[in-house]
Write a protein that holds these residues in place. Structure first.
Motif, PDB file in Angstrom:
ATOM      1  N   GLY A 226       0.803  -1.219   0.000  1.00 40.22           N
ATOM      2  CA  GLY A 226       0.000   0.000   0.000  1.00 40.22           C
ATOM      3  C   GLY A 226       0.833   1.265   0.000  1.00 40.22           C
ATOM      4  N   VAL A 227       2.141   1.141   0.266  1.00 44.48           N
ATOM      5  CA  VAL A 227       3.025   2.314   0.254  1.00 44.48           C
ATOM      6  C   VAL A 227       4.085   2.156  -0.837  1.00 44.48           C
ATOM      7  CG1 VAL A 227       4.779   3.607   1.554  1.00 44.48           C
ATOM      8  CG2 VAL A 227       2.651   2.904   2.674  1.00 44.48           C
ATOM      9  N   ILE A 228       4.738   1.003  -0.867  1.00 45.41           N
ATOM     10  CA  ILE A 228       5.781   0.737  -1.864  1.00 45.41           C
ATOM     11  C   ILE A 228       5.156   0.094  -3.110  1.00 45.41           C
ATOM     12  CG2 ILE A 228       7.940  -0.532  -2.313  1.00 45.41           C
ATOM     13  CD1 ILE A 228       8.336   1.638  -0.189  1.00 45.41           C
ATOM     14  N   THR A 229       4.216  -0.812  -2.890  1.00 46.85           N
ATOM     15  CA  THR A 229       3.530  -1.497  -3.996  1.00 46.85           C
ATOM     16  C   THR A 229       2.122  -1.859  -3.534  1.00 46.85           C
ATOM     17  OG1 THR A 229       3.725  -3.313  -5.608  1.00 46.85           O
ATOM     18  CG2 THR A 229       4.304  -3.831  -3.329  1.00 46.85           C
ATOM     19  N   ASP A 230       1.259  -2.197  -4.485  1.00 50.31           N
ATOM     20  CA  ASP A 230      -0.123  -2.516  -4.108  1.00 50.31           C
ATOM     21  C   ASP A 230      -0.383  -4.002  -4.260  1.00 50.31           C
ATOM     22  OD1 ASP A 230      -2.769  -2.632  -3.527  1.00 50.31           O
ATOM     23  OD2 ASP A 230      -3.421  -1.900  -5.485  1.00 50.31           O
ATOM     24  N   THR A 231      -0.109  -4.745  -3.200  1.00 50.49           N
ATOM     25  CA  THR A 231      -0.377  -6.176  -3.237  1.00 50.49           C
ATOM     26  C   THR A 231      -1.694  -6.531  -2.536  1.00 50.49           C
ATOM     27  OG1 THR A 231       1.096  -6.325  -1.367  1.00 50.49           O
ATOM     28  CG2 THR A 231       1.997  -7.022  -3.472  1.00 50.49           C
ATOM     29  N   ALA A 232      -2.429  -5.485  -2.082  1.00 52.70           N
ATOM     30  CA  ALA A 232      -3.708  -5.741  -1.384  1.00 52.70           C
ATOM     31  C   ALA A 232      -4.661  -6.519  -2.290  1.00 52.70           C
ATOM     32  CB  ALA A 232      -4.342  -4.425  -0.941  1.00 52.70           C
ATOM     33  N   LYS A 233      -4.573  -6.248  -3.609  1.00 53.66           N
ATOM     34  CA  LYS A 233      -5.487  -6.951  -4.539  1.00 53.66           C
ATOM     35  C   LYS A 233      -5.164  -8.446  -4.576  1.00 53.66           C
ATOM     36  CE  LYS A 233      -2.414  -5.524  -8.241  1.00 53.66           C
ATOM     37  NZ  LYS A 233      -1.885  -4.251  -8.712  1.00 53.66           N
ATOM     38  N   PHE A 234      -3.886  -8.810  -4.413  1.00 53.12           N
ATOM     39  CA  PHE A 234      -3.510 -10.236  -4.395  1.00 53.12           C
ATOM     40  C   PHE A 234      -3.895 -10.891  -3.066  1.00 53.12           C
ATOM     41  CE2 PHE A 234       0.009  -8.599  -7.316  1.00 53.12           C
ATOM     42  CZ  PHE A 234      -0.713  -8.872  -8.468  1.00 53.12           C
ATOM     43  N   HIS A 235      -3.672 -10.131  -1.953  1.00 55.17           N
ATOM     44  CA  HIS A 235      -4.128 -10.651  -0.650  1.00 55.17           C
ATOM     45  C   HIS A 235      -5.628 -10.934  -0.735  1.00 55.17           C
ATOM     46  CE1 HIS A 235      -0.678 -10.296   2.020  1.00 55.17           C
ATOM     47  NE2 HIS A 235      -0.443  -9.057   1.624  1.00 55.17           N
ATOM     48  N   TYR A 236      -6.376  -9.980  -1.331  1.00 57.15           N
ATOM     49  CA  TYR A 236      -7.837 -10.119  -1.407  1.00 57.15           C
ATOM     50  C   TYR A 236      -8.231 -11.366  -2.201  1.00 57.15           C
ATOM     51  CZ  TYR A 236     -12.714  -9.159  -2.621  1.00 57.15           C
ATOM     52  OH  TYR A 236     -14.059  -9.274  -2.812  1.00 57.15           O
ATOM     53  N   LEU A 237      -7.631 -11.544  -3.373  1.00 52.22           N
ATOM     54  CA  LEU A 237      -7.957 -12.714  -4.197  1.00 52.22           C
ATOM     55  C   LEU A 237      -7.702 -14.014  -3.432  1.00 52.22           C
ATOM     56  CD1 LEU A 237      -6.482 -11.814  -7.715  1.00 52.22           C
ATOM     57  CD2 LEU A 237      -8.882 -12.270  -7.146  1.00 52.22           C
ATOM     58  N   ALA A 238      -6.549 -14.076  -2.769  1.00 50.69           N
ATOM     59  CA  ALA A 238      -6.174 -15.308  -2.070  1.00 50.69           C
ATOM     60  C   ALA A 238      -7.067 -15.544  -0.843  1.00 50.69           C
ATOM     61  CB  ALA A 238      -4.703 -15.254  -1.664  1.00 50.69           C
ATOM     62  N   TRP A 239      -7.372 -14.461  -0.092  1.00 54.85           N
ATOM     63  CA  TRP A 239      -8.268 -14.626   1.070  1.00 54.85           C
ATOM     64  C   TRP A 239      -9.681 -14.983   0.615  1.00 54.85           C
ATOM     65  CZ3 TRP A 239      -6.409 -16.090   5.261  1.00 54.85           C
ATOM     66  CH2 TRP A 239      -5.354 -15.464   5.933  1.00 54.85           C
ATOM     67  N   LYS A 240     -10.140 -14.373  -0.492  1.00 56.31           N
ATOM     68  CA  LYS A 240     -11.509 -14.621  -0.963  1.00 56.31           C
ATOM     69  C   LYS A 240     -11.661 -16.101  -1.351  1.00 56.31           C
ATOM     70  CE  LYS A 240     -15.121 -12.778  -3.901  1.00 56.31           C
ATOM     71  NZ  LYS A 240     -16.050 -13.172  -2.824  1.00 56.31           N
ATOM     72  N   ASP A 241     -10.671 -16.618  -2.056  1.00 53.43           N
ATOM     73  CA  ASP A 241     -10.672 -18.035  -2.450  1.00 53.43           C
ATOM     74  C   ASP A 241     -10.736 -18.950  -1.229  1.00 53.43           C
ATOM     75  OD1 ASP A 241     -10.456 -18.158  -5.231  1.00 53.43           O
ATOM     76  OD2 ASP A 241      -8.882 -19.716  -5.005  1.00 53.43           O
ATOM     77  N   LEU A 242      -9.859 -18.628  -0.252  1.00 54.20           N
ATOM     78  CA  LEU A 242      -9.785 -19.441   0.970  1.00 54.20           C
ATOM     79  C   LEU A 242     -11.115 -19.367   1.727  1.00 54.20           C
ATOM     80  CD1 LEU A 242      -8.828 -19.383   4.295  1.00 54.20           C
ATOM     81  CD2 LEU A 242      -7.959 -21.163   2.780  1.00 54.20           C
ATOM     82  N   ALA A 243     -11.651 -18.129   1.861  1.00 54.12           N
ATOM     83  CA  ALA A 243     -12.912 -17.942   2.592  1.00 54.12           C
ATOM     84  C   ALA A 243     -14.043 -18.701   1.886  1.00 54.12           C
ATOM     85  CB  ALA A 243     -13.241 -16.446   2.701  1.00 54.12           C
ATOM     86  N   ASP A 244     -14.114 -18.570   0.556  1.00 51.97           N
ATOM     87  CA  ASP A 244     -15.136 -19.308  -0.213  1.00 51.97           C
ATOM     88  C   ASP A 244     -15.055 -20.803   0.075  1.00 51.97           C
ATOM     89  OD1 ASP A 244     -16.218 -17.109  -1.433  1.00 51.97           O
ATOM     90  OD2 ASP A 244     -15.113 -17.319  -3.318  1.00 51.97           O
ATOM     91  N   SER A 245     -13.820 -21.316   0.156  1.00 50.99           N
ATOM     92  CA  SER A 245     -13.627 -22.771   0.313  1.00 50.99           C
ATOM     93  C   SER A 245     -14.146 -23.274   1.665  1.00 50.99           C
ATOM     94  CB  SER A 245     -12.149 -23.142   0.129  1.00 50.99           C
ATOM     95  OG  SER A 245     -11.403 -22.796   1.284  1.00 50.99           O
ATOM     96  N   ILE A 246     -14.312 -22.335   2.639  1.00 55.74           N
ATOM     97  CA  ILE A 246     -14.858 -22.761   3.943  1.00 55.74           C
ATOM     98  C   ILE A 246     -16.234 -22.127   4.189  1.00 55.74           C
ATOM     99  CG2 ILE A 246     -12.662 -23.365   5.034  1.00 55.74           C
ATOM    100  CD1 ILE A 246     -12.676 -20.587   6.377  1.00 55.74           C
ATOM    101  N   GLY A 247     -16.854 -21.664   3.106  1.00 52.98           N
ATOM    102  CA  GLY A 247     -18.235 -21.175   3.195  1.00 52.98           C
ATOM    103  C   GLY A 247     -18.401 -19.809   3.834  1.00 52.98           C
ATOM    104  N   ILE A 248     -17.358 -18.960   3.693  1.00 53.68           N
ATOM    105  CA  ILE A 248     -17.472 -17.583   4.216  1.00 53.68           C
ATOM    106  C   ILE A 248     -17.346 -16.620   3.046  1.00 53.68           C
ATOM    107  CG2 ILE A 248     -16.434 -15.814   5.702  1.00 53.68           C
ATOM    108  CD1 ILE A 248     -15.461 -18.058   7.546  1.00 53.68           C
ATOM    109  N   SER A 249     -18.234 -15.623   3.011  1.00 56.22           N
ATOM    110  CA  SER A 249     -18.216 -14.658   1.910  1.00 56.22           C
ATOM    111  C   SER A 249     -17.571 -13.356   2.385  1.00 56.22           C
ATOM    112  CB  SER A 249     -19.660 -14.448   1.460  1.00 56.22           C
ATOM    113  OG  SER A 249     -19.730 -13.342   0.622  1.00 56.22           O
ATOM    114  N   ILE A 250     -16.532 -12.903   1.684  1.00 57.87           N
ATOM    115  CA  ILE A 250     -15.960 -11.576   2.005  1.00 57.87           C
ATOM    116  C   ILE A 250     -16.012 -10.723   0.740  1.00 57.87           C
ATOM    117  CG2 ILE A 250     -14.457 -12.408   3.861  1.00 57.87           C
ATOM    118  CD1 ILE A 250     -12.058 -12.058   1.914  1.00 57.87           C
ATOM    119  N   ASP A 251     -16.052  -9.392   0.929  1.00 55.80           N
ATOM    120  CA  ASP A 251     -16.034  -8.507  -0.242  1.00 55.80           C
ATOM    121  C   ASP A 251     -14.881  -7.508  -0.103  1.00 55.80           C
ATOM    122  OD1 ASP A 251     -16.902  -6.665   1.602  1.00 55.80           O
ATOM    123  OD2 ASP A 251     -18.966  -6.598   0.857  1.00 55.80           O
ATOM    124  N   ILE A 252     -14.735  -6.673  -1.122  1.00 55.91           N
ATOM    125  CA  ILE A 252     -13.603  -5.742  -1.189  1.00 55.91           C
ATOM    126  C   ILE A 252     -13.635  -4.742  -0.024  1.00 55.91           C
ATOM    127  CG2 ILE A 252     -14.734  -4.096  -2.789  1.00 55.91           C
ATOM    128  CD1 ILE A 252     -11.221  -5.288  -3.475  1.00 55.91           C
TER     129      ILE A 252
END
Ligand code: B16
Ligand code: MG
Length: 216
Positions: free
Chosen positions: A11-37
């Motif tokens: 968020g300061v040097i580079t924007d990897t939040a979008k990758f964290h989000y994709l990976a967390w969303k996949d993981l959350a989906d796999s255990i039946g939890i829905s997260i959004d941006i």
């Protein structure tokens, strides 16, 4: 008069939040939890295990997993996240970062990374800016994550400064709170969510001049 700079990474040097989000969303989906941006904003600056805990609480499943199972879930997310990082290049540096780091070097200002990410050394190598930093605080050595000031106090120590002698840069509210609690001058780098309590707020590092900051 300030003598050193302490940088958050994501968020300061580079924007990897979008990758964290994709990976967390996949993981959350796999255990039946829905997260959004919008929920993802609450994970910025928060350690991997604390992020998982927040997701489990969000889904009402905080009591469903043992510590070993939670560690396996966090590892699964990280494996996916690291896969998404493979294509990072210097073009993924946020605007003005390289120029700002070069200006700091020209002014003999030591720079430190204070990131919650255990992937920080790998990300800095990918961005080809590892040499710009005098130290990286190892988040595995911390007893508390942001917003606790510990990481910022250790960052200042790594360049032989008191927190009051350094300027900290953060994009997350937890990080700004940690910088201020350490006694450091806080520059908020704001992409979308408002940051409260920072001494100054900019959208990009291009808005800042190293000599002016050193006068703060
Ligand atoms: P990792 P920062 C933080 O980095 C991220 O903002 C946060 O979303 C992430 O969970 C944390 O790093 C841990 O990252 O899983 O790679 O160890 O903003 O403190 O640079
Ligand atoms: Mg951050």
């Amino acid at each position: 008069m300030k003598k050193g700079f302490v940088f958050d990474l994501d968020g300061v040097i580079t924007d990897t939040a979008k990758f964290h989000y994709l990976a967390w969303k996949d993981l959350a989906d796999s255990i039946g939890i829905s997260i959004d941006i919008k929920f993802n904003e609450r994970l910025k600056g928060i350690s991997r295990m604390d992020s998982l805990e927040r997701i489990l609480v969000h889904g009402g499943k905080e009591n469903e997993y043992s510590l070993d199972e939670k560690e396996a879930l966090a590892t699964k997310k990280n494996t996916h996240y690291v896969e998404l990082l493979q294509d990072l290049t210097p073009a993924d540096l946020l605007p003005g970062v390289k120029e700002f780091l070069d200006e700091a070097k020209a002014n003999h200002v030591p720079c430190v990374i204070a990131s919650a990410s255990k992937n920080a050394p790998f990300i800095l190598e990918k961005l080809e800016v590892a040499d710009e930093f005098d130290a990286i605080v190892d988040p595995a050595t911390l007893s508390k994550g942001k917003p606790d000031p510990e990481i910022f106090i250790k960052a200042a120590q790594a360049i032989d400064l008191k927190p009051e002698e350094a300027v900290g840069f953060e994009d997350a509210q937890a990080g700004v709170d940690g910088i201020k609690a350490s006694g450091m001058f806080a520059v908020g780098v704001m992409a979308n969510e408002a940051l409260h309590g920072a001494d100054i707020v900019v959208k990009k590092l291009t808005e800042l001049s190293v000599p002016e900051l050193l006068q703060k």
